[in-house]
Scaffold this active site. Structure first.
Site, PDB file in Angstrom:
ATOM      1  NE  ARG A  57      26.452  58.772   0.538  1.00  0.00           N
ATOM      2  CZ  ARG A  57      27.727  59.086   0.836  1.00  0.00           C
ATOM      3  NH1 ARG A  57      28.437  59.836   0.020  1.00  0.00           N
ATOM      4  NH2 ARG A  57      28.274  58.649   1.954  1.00  0.00           N
ATOM      5  CE1 TYR A 110       7.692  70.686 -11.504  1.00  0.00           C
ATOM      6  CE2 TYR A 110       9.893  70.272 -10.646  1.00  0.00           C
ATOM      7  CZ  TYR A 110       8.526  70.098 -10.566  1.00  0.00           C
ATOM      8  OH  TYR A 110       7.993  69.342  -9.567  1.00  0.00           O
ATOM      9  CG  ASP A 182      14.935  69.951 -17.392  1.00  0.00           C
ATOM     10  OD1 ASP A 182      14.571  68.952 -18.033  1.00  0.00           O
ATOM     11  OD2 ASP A 182      14.532  70.211 -16.246  1.00  0.00           O
ATOM     12  CE  LYS A 207       7.909  64.258 -14.175  1.00  0.00           C
ATOM     13  NZ  LYS A 207       8.876  65.225 -13.799  1.00  0.00           N
TER      14      LYS A 207
HETATM   15  C1  4LM Z   1       5.655  68.171 -13.657  1.00  0.00           C
HETATM   16  N1  4LM Z   1       8.012  68.012 -13.372  1.00  0.00           N
HETATM   17  O1  4LM Z   1       5.872  69.069 -14.481  1.00  0.00           O
HETATM   18  P1  4LM Z   1      11.568  65.164 -10.497  1.00  0.00           P
HETATM   19  N2  4LM Z   1      12.600  69.257 -14.848  1.00  0.00           N
HETATM   20  C2  4LM Z   1      11.406  69.373 -15.462  1.00  0.00           C
HETATM   21  C3  4LM Z   1      10.261  68.864 -14.850  1.00  0.00           C
HETATM   22  O2  4LM Z   1       9.097  68.976 -15.488  1.00  0.00           O
HETATM   23  C4  4LM Z   1      10.361  68.258 -13.575  1.00  0.00           C
HETATM   24  C5  4LM Z   1      11.618  68.176 -12.964  1.00  0.00           C
HETATM   25  C6  4LM Z   1      12.723  68.678 -13.638  1.00  0.00           C
HETATM   26  C7  4LM Z   1       6.793  67.693 -12.833  1.00  0.00           C
HETATM   27  C8  4LM Z   1       6.664  67.032 -11.659  1.00  0.00           C
HETATM   28  C9  4LM Z   1       5.514  67.035 -10.780  1.00  0.00           C
HETATM   29  C10 4LM Z   1      11.319  70.030 -16.790  1.00  0.00           C
HETATM   30  C11 4LM Z   1       9.178  67.768 -12.900  1.00  0.00           C
HETATM   31  C12 4LM Z   1      11.813  67.547 -11.618  1.00  0.00           C
HETATM   32  O3  4LM Z   1      10.120  65.282 -10.145  1.00  0.00           O
HETATM   33  O4  4LM Z   1      12.442  65.633  -9.375  1.00  0.00           O
HETATM   34  O5  4LM Z   1      11.954  63.823 -11.042  1.00  0.00           O
HETATM   35  O6  4LM Z   1      11.820  66.165 -11.743  1.00  0.00           O
HETATM   36  O7  4LM Z   1       4.530  67.651 -13.532  1.00  0.00           O
END
Ligand code: 4LM
Length: 392
Positions: A57, A110, A182, A207
Site C-alpha cells: 500500500r 466528470y 485532469d 482510459k
Molecule cells: C466516463 N470517466 O466518462 P475512474 N476523470 C475524468 C473521467 O472521465 C473519469 C474519471 C476521472 C468515465 C467513466 C465511466 C475526466 C471517468 C474517473 O473511472 O475512477 O478511473 O476515472 O465514461
C-alpha cells in the site's frame, strides 16, 4: 541512455531489464508485504532512514516502474498510482484542502468528480464553484481569500470545452494557488499541463493510458515535495492504491499510446467532418473542427484534438436513445479511450448524478451523445452511425 523523446520514453522509462534477469517484460511483484532482514532494518525503513520496500500500500516495485514512466511522460518529478481515477482525484483534492477552503473549478467536470465536490461541501464545508475561465479578469475575481485549489478538466467531459491552461497557471501563480488538471481526455501524448505551468496533472488511467478496457486505475504527477506529501497522507492513509497486476497491464498498454492516439485522432477527425454534414445532427463538438469555438486554443495547447466527439442529435432524448439502440458495431458503454468505439448518453449515464439545472448550465442536453472513437476502420464506424441515423 538518457532518452528524451516521448515515443521512446513510453516504452523504456521506469524499467531496466538488466536489473531483472534480462526479462524483456517487467516482472509483476504480486506481493502484499516485504521481508526485512532484521528488526532494525524494518525500523529504519519505517523511520525513512533506509531505502527499501515495506508494504505494497506504501509502494511496490511494479507500481513504482509505472510511476516513474508516467512522470517521464508528463515531464514531472514524481508520479503516483491509484486504484482508480476517482481515487487520484479524491486523494489530491482532500490532500490540498481543509474545512473552509474553496475550490475553483472549470465549467464542467466528470459526474463523479461533481459528486465528490458536493460531498466535500456537504460534509467538510469545502466549497466550490464552476467557472468558464475564459478571461483573466473574471478568473481573478472568482478567486477568493479561501481558494486553495484550481481544478480543471480540459477538454471538459463531455462538452469538450477547453481551458487556456497557461493563462490559468499564470494567474494562479500570482495568488500562489496550485492548479490541478485532469488530463484524461488528452493523455500526455496530446497535452502536457506541467509544461504549461500547472502543478499537478492527473489521469483516469482506465482510459487512453490503458487503451484496452481492462483496468481501472489513476495516475498523477507533480513536484517531488507535493507528491511525496500526498503519498504519505491521503494516498497512504485513505489507501486507494493500484495493484501490481494493473500497473503491469498499464506499463504494457502505455507502450502503444502514441500510435493509438494518432489513429484515434485521425478517425475522430474524419467522423466529426461526416457527422457535421448529416441532416439529423444539430451540432458537433470536436476541438479539431475549424468551426469549434476554441479551435485556436486547441491548436495552441494540444498536439492533436483527441478521439472524443460529442454531438447533438435533432429531436429529443427518445430519439437519442433510439439512435443508440440501432447501432450494431458501436457499443453502448461508458468509459473511453478503448480500441472499441463506445457511445454513451451523458445526461442519463456519466452525468446522471448532476442535477438538471447544473447539467444544462454545463451544456449537457438530453440530445447530447458522446462518442469515444475507437481504432476500427473509420469507414466501418461511419457506416454504422449512418445506418442508424438514416433509420430514425
Ligand atoms: C466516463 N470517466 O466518462 P475512474 N476523470 C475524468 C473521467 O472521465 C473519469 C474519471 C476521472 C468515465 C467513466 C465511466 C475526466 C471517468 C474517473 O473511472 O475512477 O478511473 O476515472 O465514461
Amino acid at each position: 541512455m538518457d532518452t528524451k523523446r516521448f515515443e521512446t520514453d513510453v516504452i523504456h522509462k521506469g524499467y531496466n531489464a538488466e536489473q531483472h534477469n534480462g526479462s524483456l517484460a517487467p516482472p509483476i511483484f504480486q506481493t502484499s508485504t516485504f521481508v526485512f532482514d532484521s528488526a532494525e532494518t524494518g525500523a529504519a525503513r519505517f523511520a525513512g532512514e533506509q531505502e527499501g520496500y515495506i508494504y505494497s500500500r506504501l509502494s511496490n516495485p511494479t507500481v513504482a516502474m509505472l510511476e516513474e514512466r508516467i512522470a517521464a511522460m508528463e515531464k514531472g518529478e514524481k508520479g503516483l498510482a491509484f486504484g482508480s481515477g476517482m481515487a487520484a482525484v479524491s486523494a489530491i483534492l482532500l490532500g490540498l484542502t481543509r474545512t473552509g477552503d474553496h475550490i475553483l473549478c472549470s465549467e464542467g467536470v466528470y459526474g463523479c468528480t461533481f459528486g465528490l465536490l458536493q460531498l466535500m461541501e456537504e460534509k467538510y464545508h469545502i466549497t466550490h464553484n464552476f467557472h468558464s475561465m475564459n478571461d483573466e479578469e473574471s478568473i481573478r475575481s472568482a478567486i477568493t481569500d479561501h481558494t486553495t485549489v484550481i481544478y480543471i478538466e480540459s477538454p471538459i467531459n463531455p462538452t469538450m470545452k477547453l481551458v487556456d491552461l497557461s493563462m490559468v497557471a499564470r494567474i494562479a501563480k500570482e495568488f500562489n494557488i496550485p492548479v490541478v488538471v485532469d488530463n484524461t481526455f488528452s493523455s500526455p501524448y496530446l497535452q502536457r499541463p506541467l509544461d504549461l505551468g500547472c502543478d499537478i496533472v492527473l489521469h483516469s488511467a482506465t482510459k487512453y493510458l490503458c487503451g484496452h478496457g481492462d483496468v481501472i486505475g489513476g495516475l498523477a504527477v507533480g513536484k517531488q515535495e507535493l507528491m511525496s506529501h500526498l503519498a504519505m497522507t491521503t494516498q497512504k492513509d485513505i489507501g486507494g492504491v493500484m495493484s501490481p497486476f494493473d500497473a503491469w497491464l498499464l506499463l504494457r498498454g502505455i507502450k502503444t499510446l502514441p500510435v493509438r492516439m494518432d489513429r484515434h485522432c485521425e478517425n475522430a477527425k474524419k467522423l466529426a467532418d461526416l457527422l457535421k454534414k448529416h441532416p439529423s445532427i444539430n451540432r458537433v463538438l470536436y476541438p479539431g473542427d475549424p468551426d469549434f469555438p476554441q479551435y485556436e486554443l486547441a491548436n495552441k495547447q494540444m498536439l492533436n484534438a483527441g478521439g472524443l466527439i460529442s454531438f447533438e442529435i435533432k429531436g429529443d432524448k427518445a430519439i437519442a436513445q433510439k439512435f443508440m439502440n440501432h447501432l450494431e458495431l458501436i457499443k453502448i458503454a461508458v468509459s473511453l479511450g478503448d480500441a472499441e468505439t463506445l457511445i454513451q448518453h451523458p445526461a442519463t449515464m456519466t452525468h446522471a448524478v448532476v442535477p438538471e439545472e447544473n447539467r444544462i448550465q454545463m451544456g449537457i442536453s438530453d440530445q447530447l451523445l458522446r462518442l469515444s472513437v475507437g481504432l476500427e476502420a473509420w469507414e466501418d464506424i461511419w457506416d454504422d452511425i449512418k445506418q442508424s441515423l438514416d433509420s430514425l
